[in-house]
Design a protein around this motif. Structure first.
Motif, mmCIF file in Angstrom:
data_model
loop_
_atom_site.group_PDB
_atom_site.id
_atom_site.type_symbol
_atom_site.label_atom_id
_atom_site.label_comp_id
_atom_site.label_asym_id
_atom_site.label_seq_id
_atom_site.Cartn_x
_atom_site.Cartn_y
_atom_site.Cartn_z
ATOM 1 N N GLY A 186 26.528 -20.178 -24.004
ATOM 2 C CA GLY A 186 27.919 -20.015 -23.593
ATOM 3 C C GLY A 186 28.318 -18.550 -23.495
ATOM 4 O O GLY A 186 29.298 -18.125 -24.089
ATOM 5 N N LEU A 187 27.556 -17.794 -22.717
ATOM 6 C CA LEU A 187 27.767 -16.345 -22.598
ATOM 7 C C LEU A 187 29.196 -15.988 -22.205
ATOM 8 O O LEU A 187 29.800 -15.106 -22.805
ATOM 9 N N ASP A 188 29.758 -16.672 -21.222
ATOM 10 C CA ASP A 188 31.103 -16.326 -20.743
ATOM 11 C C ASP A 188 32.141 -16.474 -21.852
ATOM 12 O O ASP A 188 32.979 -15.598 -22.053
ATOM 13 N N GLU A 189 32.082 -17.595 -22.577
ATOM 14 C CA GLU A 189 33.049 -17.844 -23.647
ATOM 15 C C GLU A 189 32.865 -16.837 -24.785
ATOM 16 O O GLU A 189 33.827 -16.281 -25.314
ATOM 17 N N LEU A 190 31.608 -16.558 -25.155
ATOM 18 C CA LEU A 190 31.334 -15.583 -26.211
ATOM 19 C C LEU A 190 31.805 -14.199 -25.797
ATOM 20 O O LEU A 190 32.449 -13.485 -26.578
ATOM 21 N N LEU A 191 31.514 -13.818 -24.574
ATOM 22 C CA LEU A 191 31.926 -12.510 -24.071
ATOM 23 C C LEU A 191 33.442 -12.370 -24.113
ATOM 24 O O LEU A 191 33.971 -11.332 -24.524
ATOM 25 N N GLU A 192 34.142 -13.407 -23.736
ATOM 26 C CA GLU A 192 35.609 -13.396 -23.785
ATOM 27 C C GLU A 192 36.100 -13.154 -25.219
ATOM 28 O O GLU A 192 36.997 -12.345 -25.449
ATOM 29 N N ARG A 193 35.490 -13.838 -26.185
ATOM 30 C CA ARG A 193 35.883 -13.664 -27.599
ATOM 31 C C ARG A 193 35.587 -12.247 -28.083
ATOM 32 O O ARG A 193 36.386 -11.634 -28.790
#
Length: 151
Positions: free
Chosen positions: A94-101
Motif C-alpha cells: 500500500g505504497l500510496d496510502e503509506l506515502l500519504e501518512r
C-alpha cells in the motif's frame, strides 16, 4: 545481516517515524562507558540505542542518539550519489496510502514514485531528520534480481 545502524539527533522522533513505517521497538537502553568505546574507537561514550525490528522479525534497524562524545558530522541531507552515503529501503504494501501518512508526518518525496520494470513501485523520501529512505512496493512474484539478470 543482523542490523543496520543510523545515528539520530532525536531517538524519540526516530522511533515514532519508523513505527509508522511498520517497525516495532524491540528494546531501548543506554550503552556507556569505556568498554563500549573500545568497540567504536570513541573512548568513553554514552549513547542511547533503540533496536527496531521489521514485522517479519528478520531485519533490524539500530537507532543511536549519542550524548557523549558530541556528534561531529552530519550527512543526513547529502544526495544519494555521495560517497559513503547510506540509505535504508523497505518493502511495503500500500505504497500510496503509506506515502500519504508519512508526508503528513513531515516526510518529503525526493523525486517521483516510479515503476521498475513492472516488478516494483519505488520512491525515495526524506524521513525524520532528513534521513533518506527507499520504499518499494512489489507488484509481481518476480524479484529485482530477475529483472537485472534479464538486462
Amino acid at each position: 545481516m543482523h542490523n543496520m545502524g543510523i545515528v539520530v539527533a532525536s531517538l524519540d522522533k526516530a522511533i515514532t517515524f519508523f513505527t509508522e513505517l511498520g517497525l516495532q521497538l524491540e528494546g531501548r537502553s543506554m550503552v556507556e562507558g569505556a568498554w563500549a568505546g573500545k568497540v567504536t574507537g570513541l573512548g568513553d561514550q554514552s549513547v542511547e540505542v533503540a533496536m527496531m525490528v521489521t514485522p517479519d522479525g528478520h531485519s533490524r534497524l539500530e537507532l543511536s542518539q549519542f550524548h557523549q562524545p558530541q556528534v561531529i558530522g552530519d550527512h543526513r541531507t547529502a544526495p544519494v550519489n555521495s560517497l559513503g552515503y547510506l540509505r535504508v529501503m523497505f518493502r511495503v504494501q500500500g505504497l500510496d496510502e503509506l506515502l500519504e501518512r508519512l508526508l503528513a508526518k513531515g516526510a518529503s518525496l525526493e523525486g517521483e514514485v516510479v515503476d521498475y520494470a513492472g516488478v516494483y513501485r519505488l520512491c525515495y523520501i526524506r524521513g525524520v531528520e532528513g534521513i533518506l529512505i527507499g520504499l518499494a512496493e512489489q507488484l509481481t512474484n518476480h524479484s529485482a534480481t530477475d529483472v537485472l539478470q534479464d538486462k
